[in-house]
Design an enzyme around this catalytic site. Structure first.
Site, PDB file in Angstrom:
ATOM      1  N   HIS A 136     -12.434  -6.897  -1.521  1.00 24.00           N
ATOM      2  CA  HIS A 136     -11.790  -5.588  -1.732  1.00 24.00           C
ATOM      3  C   HIS A 136     -12.519  -4.478  -0.980  1.00 24.00           C
ATOM      4  O   HIS A 136     -13.672  -4.637  -0.563  1.00 24.00           O
ATOM      5  CB  HIS A 136     -11.773  -5.239  -3.223  1.00 24.00           C
ATOM      6  CG  HIS A 136     -10.669  -5.904  -3.981  1.00 24.00           C
ATOM      7  ND1 HIS A 136     -10.761  -7.192  -4.436  1.00 24.00           N
ATOM      8  CD2 HIS A 136      -9.441  -5.455  -4.359  1.00 24.00           C
ATOM      9  CE1 HIS A 136      -9.643  -7.519  -5.072  1.00 24.00           C
ATOM     10  NE2 HIS A 136      -8.818  -6.481  -5.035  1.00 24.00           N
ATOM     11  N   LYS A 140     -13.821   0.182  -4.951  1.00 22.09           N
ATOM     12  CA  LYS A 140     -13.398  -0.445  -6.200  1.00 22.09           C
ATOM     13  C   LYS A 140     -14.549  -0.421  -7.199  1.00 22.09           C
ATOM     14  O   LYS A 140     -15.682  -0.781  -6.865  1.00 22.09           O
ATOM     15  CB  LYS A 140     -12.947  -1.887  -5.917  1.00 22.09           C
ATOM     16  CG  LYS A 140     -12.367  -2.597  -7.129  1.00 22.09           C
ATOM     17  CD  LYS A 140     -11.635  -3.863  -6.732  1.00 22.09           C
ATOM     18  CE  LYS A 140     -11.104  -4.615  -7.942  1.00 22.09           C
ATOM     19  NZ  LYS A 140     -10.203  -3.823  -8.802  1.00 22.09           N
TER      20      LYS A 140
HETATM   21  N1  LIG Z   1      -2.334  -4.348 -10.793  1.00 25.14           N
HETATM   22  C1  LIG Z   1      -2.300  -4.073  -9.487  1.00 25.14           C
HETATM   23  O1  LIG Z   1      -1.486  -4.626  -8.723  1.00 25.14           O
HETATM   24  C2  LIG Z   1      -3.254  -3.064  -8.946  1.00 25.14           C
HETATM   25  C3  LIG Z   1      -4.193  -2.530  -9.762  1.00 25.14           C
HETATM   26  N2  LIG Z   1      -5.078  -1.598  -9.295  1.00 25.14           N
HETATM   27  C4  LIG Z   1      -5.971  -1.059 -10.292  1.00 25.14           C
HETATM   28  O2  LIG Z   1      -5.526   0.266 -10.588  1.00 25.14           O
HETATM   29  C5  LIG Z   1      -6.645   1.065 -10.951  1.00 25.14           C
HETATM   30  C6  LIG Z   1      -6.689   2.287 -10.039  1.00 25.14           C
HETATM   31  O3  LIG Z   1      -7.018   1.867  -8.733  1.00 25.14           O
HETATM   32  P1  LIG Z   1      -7.164   2.921  -7.541  1.00 25.14           P
HETATM   33  O4  LIG Z   1      -5.923   3.724  -7.402  1.00 25.14           O
HETATM   34  O5  LIG Z   1      -7.670   2.178  -6.374  1.00 25.14           O
HETATM   35  O6  LIG Z   1      -8.319   3.869  -8.116  1.00 25.14           O
HETATM   36  P2  LIG Z   1      -8.525   5.441  -7.838  1.00 25.14           P
HETATM   37  O7  LIG Z   1      -9.902   5.743  -8.309  1.00 25.14           O
HETATM   38  O8  LIG Z   1      -8.124   5.769  -6.455  1.00 25.14           O
HETATM   39  O9  LIG Z   1      -7.456   6.120  -8.820  1.00 25.14           O
HETATM   40  C7  LIG Z   1      -7.587   6.276 -10.177  1.00 25.14           C
HETATM   41  C8  LIG Z   1      -7.110   7.675 -10.505  1.00 25.14           C
HETATM   42  O10 LIG Z   1      -6.963   7.815 -11.895  1.00 25.14           O
HETATM   43  C9  LIG Z   1      -7.420   9.101 -12.247  1.00 25.14           C
HETATM   44  N3  LIG Z   1      -7.698   9.136 -13.679  1.00 25.14           N
HETATM   45  C10 LIG Z   1      -8.787   8.679 -14.349  1.00 25.14           C
HETATM   46  N4  LIG Z   1      -8.649   8.890 -15.654  1.00 25.14           N
HETATM   47  C11 LIG Z   1      -7.440   9.461 -15.830  1.00 25.14           C
HETATM   48  C12 LIG Z   1      -6.717   9.879 -16.968  1.00 25.14           C
HETATM   49  N5  LIG Z   1      -7.241   9.798 -18.185  1.00 25.14           N
HETATM   50  N6  LIG Z   1      -5.484  10.410 -16.793  1.00 25.14           N
HETATM   51  C13 LIG Z   1      -4.952  10.507 -15.558  1.00 25.14           C
HETATM   52  N7  LIG Z   1      -5.592  10.131 -14.435  1.00 25.14           N
HETATM   53  C14 LIG Z   1      -6.813   9.597 -14.581  1.00 25.14           C
HETATM   54  C15 LIG Z   1      -8.636   9.329 -11.354  1.00 25.14           C
HETATM   55  O11 LIG Z   1      -8.995  10.690 -11.290  1.00 25.14           O
HETATM   56  C16 LIG Z   1      -8.103   8.763 -10.042  1.00 25.14           C
HETATM   57  O12 LIG Z   1      -7.391   9.754  -9.314  1.00 25.14           O
HETATM   58  C17 LIG Z   1      -7.871   0.150 -10.830  1.00 25.14           C
HETATM   59  O13 LIG Z   1      -8.174  -0.399 -12.085  1.00 25.14           O
HETATM   60  C18 LIG Z   1      -7.401  -0.918  -9.867  1.00 25.14           C
HETATM   61  O14 LIG Z   1      -8.104  -2.129 -10.019  1.00 25.14           O
HETATM   62  C19 LIG Z   1      -5.066  -1.170  -8.005  1.00 25.14           C
HETATM   63  C20 LIG Z   1      -4.171  -1.694  -7.120  1.00 25.14           C
HETATM   64  C21 LIG Z   1      -3.198  -2.706  -7.506  1.00 25.14           C
HETATM   65  O1  LIG Z   2      -8.725  -2.026  -7.115  1.00 26.30           O
HETATM   66  C1  LIG Z   2      -7.855  -2.525  -6.360  1.00 26.30           C
HETATM   67  O2  LIG Z   2      -7.665  -2.123  -5.214  1.00 26.30           O
HETATM   68  C2  LIG Z   2      -7.053  -3.639  -6.875  1.00 26.30           C
HETATM   69  N1  LIG Z   2      -7.169  -3.961  -8.126  1.00 26.30           N
HETATM   70  C3  LIG Z   2      -6.488  -5.007  -8.782  1.00 26.30           C
HETATM   71  C4  LIG Z   2      -7.451  -6.077  -9.244  1.00 26.30           C
HETATM   72  O3  LIG Z   2      -8.576  -5.740  -9.660  1.00 26.30           O
HETATM   73  O4  LIG Z   2      -7.096  -7.248  -9.221  1.00 26.30           O
HETATM   74  C5  LIG Z   2      -5.332  -5.558  -7.986  1.00 26.30           C
HETATM   75  C6  LIG Z   2      -5.583  -5.628  -6.517  1.00 26.30           C
HETATM   76  O5  LIG Z   2      -6.526  -6.628  -6.273  1.00 26.30           O
HETATM   77  C7  LIG Z   2      -6.067  -4.284  -5.985  1.00 26.30           C
END
Ligand SMILES: NC(=O)C1=CN([C@@H]2O[C@H](COP(=O)(O)OP(=O)(O)OC[C@H]3O[C@@H](n4cnc5c(N)ncnc54)[C@H](O)[C@@H]3O)[C@@H](O)[C@H]2O)C=CC1
Ligand SMILES: O=C(O)C1=N[C@H](C(=O)O)C[C@H](O)C1
Length: 251
Positions: A136, A140
């Site tokens: 990643h 992350k």
């Molecule tokens: N299930 C999936 O397919 C995917 C899951 N993810 C997951 O999604 C999560 C976010 O990933 P990213 O966008 O890369 O992180 P990021 O750090 O870019 O975004 C997270 C955002 O949430 C905000 N935030 C934190 N607490 C908050 C609250 N209480 N209310 C509203 N906003 C809040 C932060 O300020 C930040 O802007 C991670 O856990 C990641 O692993 C990411 C990509 C794909």
């Molecule tokens: O943090 C990310 O970027 C992602 N988070 C998810 C995970 O932890 O599996 C999904 C994807 O891998 C992107």
């Protein structure tokens, strides 16, 4: 009131959240009614009449957000990672108190990642050795990835069900971390590298052969069809659904 699905995004300024805002805005059957960042009041969800909240924040925020949503009957589609048995039990308890509410937790919203998990589950009993490598971007905050942890759990369950022998490993001495994390007996290795987004390899080995199942998410757009599908379907699936595969017809 419009007949469009009223959707809110939590974590709207984040990497995936900002892409989700654009995807919801572009969906003909949805209306983006709230886009919240850290520090914004959750009351905007109830005030906006959101029917579904797309939760894409951080492991330290997700539980409070879901507590708010479930208590008010707002369905949730959750991509945020950090799920433990304890957290799932707490969420299930909240859902028991709000039996018409649906929550989808998807470790990964991309179809390729969902299929990688399915292929790994299918192949795992046929090989002596199976290890997972997830790679990643370096921003992350959690390791291993939620996808890798889930993949390892599915592999372990498939091997247990098939009565597979323990994996061969003669390691007698190792630096801390050299053999990765142990998830239900499956080794998971986490790489963090500038230039990457989200990638995973499942390495399987048997006598005289190996099989590698690899998936690459090259852009956050890869997660959007899964998020939109989840938002459309979660209201008709009360309780907890873990994994997007339950909303897909994978046969
Ligand atoms: N299930 C999936 O397919 C995917 C899951 N993810 C997951 O999604 C999560 C976010 O990933 P990213 O966008 O890369 O992180 P990021 O750090 O870019 O975004 C997270 C955002 O949430 C905000 N935030 C934190 N607490 C908050 C609250 N209480 N209310 C509203 N906003 C809040 C932060 O300020 C930040 O802007 C991670 O856990 C990641 O692993 C990411 C990509 C794909
Ligand atoms: O943090 C990310 O970027 C992602 N988070 C998810 C995970 O932890 O599996 C999904 C994807 O891998 C992107």
């Amino acid at each position: 009131m419009s007949s469009k699905l009223r959707v809110a995004v939590l974590g709207a300024k984040g990497r995936i959240g900002s892409e989700a805002v654009r995807a919801v805005e572009a969906a003909d059957d949805m209306e983006l009614v709230a886009a919240l960042g850290r520090g914004d009041s959750l009351d905007a969800l109830a005030d906006s009449g959101a029917q579904v909240a797309v939760e894409l924040t951080t492991p330290d925020s997700v539980m409070a957000n879901l507590d708010y949503c479930v208590a008010r009957g707002i369905h949730a589609v959750v991509g945020t990672t950090g799920w433990t048995e304890e957290r799932l039990a707490t969420l299930t308890g909240w859902l028991d108190e709000s039996p018409e509410t649906g929550v989808l937790i998807a470790p990964n919203f991309s179809i390729g990642a969902v299929l990688t998990m399915r292929f790994a589950q299918l192949a795992a009993p046929y090989f002596e050795s199976v290890e997972v490598v997830e790679l990643h971007h370096p921003n992350k905050v959690d390791a291993p990835s939620g996808t890798a942890a889930r993949t390892a759990q599915l592999i372990a369950a498939a091997r247990a069900q098939a009565g597979s022998a323990p994996q061969p490993d003669a390691t007698a001495t190792a630096l801390d971390g050299a053999r990765g994390a142990d998830v239900d007996g499956v080794r998971v290795h986490s790489v963090r590298l500038r230039g990457l987004l989200a990638h995973q390899e499942v390495l399987l080995g048997g006598e005289g052969e190996t099989l590698t199942v690899r998936h690459d998410s090259l852009h956050h757009s890869s997660f959007m069809p899964g998020i939109l599908l989840g938002a459309r379907r979660v209201g008709a699936a009360p309780g907890l659904t873990f994994g997007l595969e339950h909303f897909l017809d994978l046969g």
